[in-house]
Design a protein around this motif. Structure first.
Motif, PDB file in Angstrom:
ATOM      1  N   GLN A   1       7.442 -53.298 -43.095  1.00 33.04           N
ATOM      2  CA  GLN A   1       6.246 -53.866 -43.700  1.00 33.04           C
ATOM      3  C   GLN A   1       5.167 -52.819 -43.991  1.00 33.04           C
ATOM      4  O   GLN A   1       4.636 -52.760 -45.087  1.00 33.04           O
ATOM      5  CB  GLN A   1       5.660 -54.945 -42.786  1.00 33.04           C
ATOM      6  N   LEU A   2       4.835 -52.012 -42.986  1.00 35.12           N
ATOM      7  CA  LEU A   2       3.763 -51.044 -43.175  1.00 35.12           C
ATOM      8  C   LEU A   2       4.155 -50.002 -44.209  1.00 35.12           C
ATOM      9  O   LEU A   2       3.340 -49.604 -45.042  1.00 35.12           O
ATOM     10  CB  LEU A   2       3.411 -50.374 -41.845  1.00 35.12           C
ATOM     11  N   GLU A   3       5.397 -49.540 -44.182  1.00 36.51           N
ATOM     12  CA  GLU A   3       5.848 -48.563 -45.169  1.00 36.51           C
ATOM     13  C   GLU A   3       5.760 -49.137 -46.579  1.00 36.51           C
ATOM     14  O   GLU A   3       5.274 -48.470 -47.502  1.00 36.51           O
ATOM     15  CB  GLU A   3       7.277 -48.131 -44.878  1.00 36.51           C
TER      16      GLU A   3
ATOM     17  N   LEU B   1       3.433 -41.077 -39.062  1.00 37.07           N
ATOM     18  CA  LEU B   1       4.506 -41.884 -38.476  1.00 37.07           C
ATOM     19  C   LEU B   1       4.109 -43.353 -38.602  1.00 37.07           C
ATOM     20  O   LEU B   1       3.480 -43.931 -37.710  1.00 37.07           O
ATOM     21  CB  LEU B   1       4.734 -41.487 -37.018  1.00 37.07           C
ATOM     22  N   LEU B   2       4.482 -43.960 -39.718  1.00 36.32           N
ATOM     23  CA  LEU B   2       4.004 -45.304 -40.022  1.00 36.32           C
ATOM     24  C   LEU B   2       4.469 -46.312 -38.985  1.00 36.32           C
ATOM     25  O   LEU B   2       3.738 -47.253 -38.655  1.00 36.32           O
ATOM     26  CB  LEU B   2       4.483 -45.726 -41.419  1.00 36.32           C
ATOM     27  N   HIS B   3       5.679 -46.136 -38.472  1.00 34.09           N
ATOM     28  CA  HIS B   3       6.174 -47.084 -37.484  1.00 34.09           C
ATOM     29  C   HIS B   3       5.310 -47.062 -36.235  1.00 34.09           C
ATOM     30  O   HIS B   3       5.025 -48.112 -35.634  1.00 34.09           O
ATOM     31  CB  HIS B   3       7.625 -46.768 -37.142  1.00 34.09           C
ATOM     32  N   GLU B   4       4.870 -45.863 -35.811  1.00 33.53           N
ATOM     33  CA  GLU B   4       4.024 -45.769 -34.626  1.00 33.53           C
ATOM     34  C   GLU B   4       2.676 -46.440 -34.862  1.00 33.53           C
ATOM     35  O   GLU B   4       2.147 -47.116 -33.980  1.00 33.53           O
ATOM     36  CB  GLU B   4       3.823 -44.299 -34.233  1.00 33.53           C
ATOM     37  N   ILE B   5       2.114 -46.256 -36.047  1.00 32.33           N
ATOM     38  CA  ILE B   5       0.848 -46.922 -36.370  1.00 32.33           C
ATOM     39  C   ILE B   5       1.042 -48.431 -36.337  1.00 32.33           C
ATOM     40  O   ILE B   5       0.189 -49.184 -35.830  1.00 32.33           O
ATOM     41  CB  ILE B   5       0.325 -46.475 -37.747  1.00 32.33           C
TER      42      ILE B   5
ATOM     43  N   GLY C   1     -12.494 -50.987 -28.066  1.00 35.60           N
ATOM     44  CA  GLY C   1     -11.370 -51.776 -27.611  1.00 35.60           C
ATOM     45  C   GLY C   1     -10.244 -51.879 -28.619  1.00 35.60           C
ATOM     46  O   GLY C   1      -9.286 -52.618 -28.390  1.00 35.60           O
ATOM     47  N   GLN C   2     -10.351 -51.132 -29.733  1.00 35.83           N
ATOM     48  CA  GLN C   2      -9.354 -51.212 -30.799  1.00 35.83           C
ATOM     49  C   GLN C   2      -8.843 -49.819 -31.151  1.00 35.83           C
ATOM     50  O   GLN C   2      -9.575 -48.830 -31.070  1.00 35.83           O
ATOM     51  CB  GLN C   2      -9.951 -51.843 -32.056  1.00 35.83           C
ATOM     52  N   VAL C   3      -7.584 -49.761 -31.572  1.00 36.42           N
ATOM     53  CA  VAL C   3      -7.016 -48.546 -32.160  1.00 36.42           C
ATOM     54  C   VAL C   3      -7.014 -48.746 -33.670  1.00 36.42           C
ATOM     55  O   VAL C   3      -6.414 -49.701 -34.178  1.00 36.42           O
ATOM     56  CB  VAL C   3      -5.582 -48.292 -31.669  1.00 36.42           C
ATOM     57  N   THR C   4      -7.693 -47.860 -34.391  1.00 38.98           N
ATOM     58  CA  THR C   4      -7.740 -47.919 -35.848  1.00 38.98           C
ATOM     59  C   THR C   4      -6.811 -46.860 -36.417  1.00 38.98           C
ATOM     60  O   THR C   4      -7.005 -45.665 -36.192  1.00 38.98           O
ATOM     61  CB  THR C   4      -9.171 -47.689 -36.381  1.00 38.98           C
TER      62      THR C   4
END
Length: 304
Positions: free
Chosen positions: A280-282, A187-191, A27-30
């Protein structure tokens, strides 16, 4: 579910994967992140039974991939969209896969429609496919057996913005129906948009893992004011790291409440104050993998 425990892979004296452990939940996307050469692809190949581990285990619902009967009906894998028979058509590749799995050929047409490959495109030889079309075909092949687990290495490569949005929606729906997704992407934004959990690897070792909310908490703020120079001086005096942003305002390595407190102390009027959003993720990724990046910025390079 994917469970990786103390996984290590050595090639002679080189340690490609070094005591890696993490779990991907149903149920999760890692999201699986790391610089080039960090060990992402090797780890995914071990999970998919393509590369033997030196030590440690990688299990899918408690068993090794290589022991699963008819594994493509349980685990969908896309590690290299270019690794498809260039002389066959897209439809032929899926029909052969369906025959191998022993599933109804009607499923082929369903998958082609799902990934938006037209009948004309499905009848074209793969050597004439764009990278984006190969990605769509690879995703169709991964989903053909209606698996419980998806392992995808850089599936957005070659997709246009509409294709990336389509893939994001597809994977979100798959996870929401109880599927387990391990997704590697640069693609950090997509993650950041799609992932529930994030695992970051550098030099073959896990450098961070947890839920997206946990890892991005405290990743910084974006602020605009009527006097950014005065605000920058106030933040620096409060020992808070801040730097001008290209589009105006400041990026600040502190929570919004701390920024607001520093601004109020010197009477600077704020026009915008919020968490750093897409940065943030970047920022987290670059900070956690700073010792493993190939491209290290230098003052000399910045002045050119």
């Amino acid at each position: 579910m994917i469970t990786v425990q103390n996984l290590t892979k050595r090639y002679g004296d080189h340690v490609a994967v070094d005591d890696v452990s993490f779990t991907c939940r149903p149920g999760q996307v890692t999201g699986f992140l790391g610089p080039n050469g960090a060990g992402k692809s090797t780890t995914m190949r071990i999970i998919a039974g393509l590369t033997p581990a030196t030590s440690g285990v990688a299990h899918l619902y408690g068993v090794d991939y290589r022991t699963i009967p008819n594994p493509a009906t349980q685990v969908g894998v896309l590690l290299d969209a270019s690794a498809q028979h260039a002389g066959r058509t897209g439809a032929e590749i899926l029909r052969l896969a369906a025959m191998t799995m022993g599933i109804n050929r009607d499923r082929v047409d369903e998958m082609l429609e799902m990934v938006s490959l037209t009948p004309e495109e499905a009848g074209r030889r793969v050597r004439n496919y764009s990278l984006g079309m190969r990605q769509r075909l690879g995703i169709a092949a991964a989903l053909l057996g209606d698996p419980k687990v998806l392992i995808l290495d850089e599936p957005a490569n070659g997709l246009d913005p509409a294709g990336i949005h389509w893939m994001r929606t597809l994977l979100r729906d798959y996870a929401d129906r109880g599927g387990t997704v391990l997704l590697s992407s640069h693609l950090l934004h997509e993650i950041e948009i799609i992932a529930d959990d994030i695992v970051v690897i550098g030099n073959g070792r896990i450098v961070a893992q947890g839920t997206k909310a946990e890892l991005l908490a405290g990743a910084g703020s974006r602020v605009h004011s009527l006097d950014d120079e005065a605000l920058l001086r106030a933040l620096t005096a409060a020992q808070i790291i801040a730097r001008p942003h290209a589009s105006g305002g400041l990026d600040v390595d502190a929570e919004p409440v701390e920024v607001g407190r520093a601004a109020a102390a010197v009477g600077v009027v704020l026009t915008e104050l919020r968490p750093a959003d897409g940065a943030q993720l970047e920022a987290m990724f670059l900070q956690l993998t700073s010792d493993t990046q190939r491209e290290q910025p230098t003052l000399e390079g910045a002045l050119r």
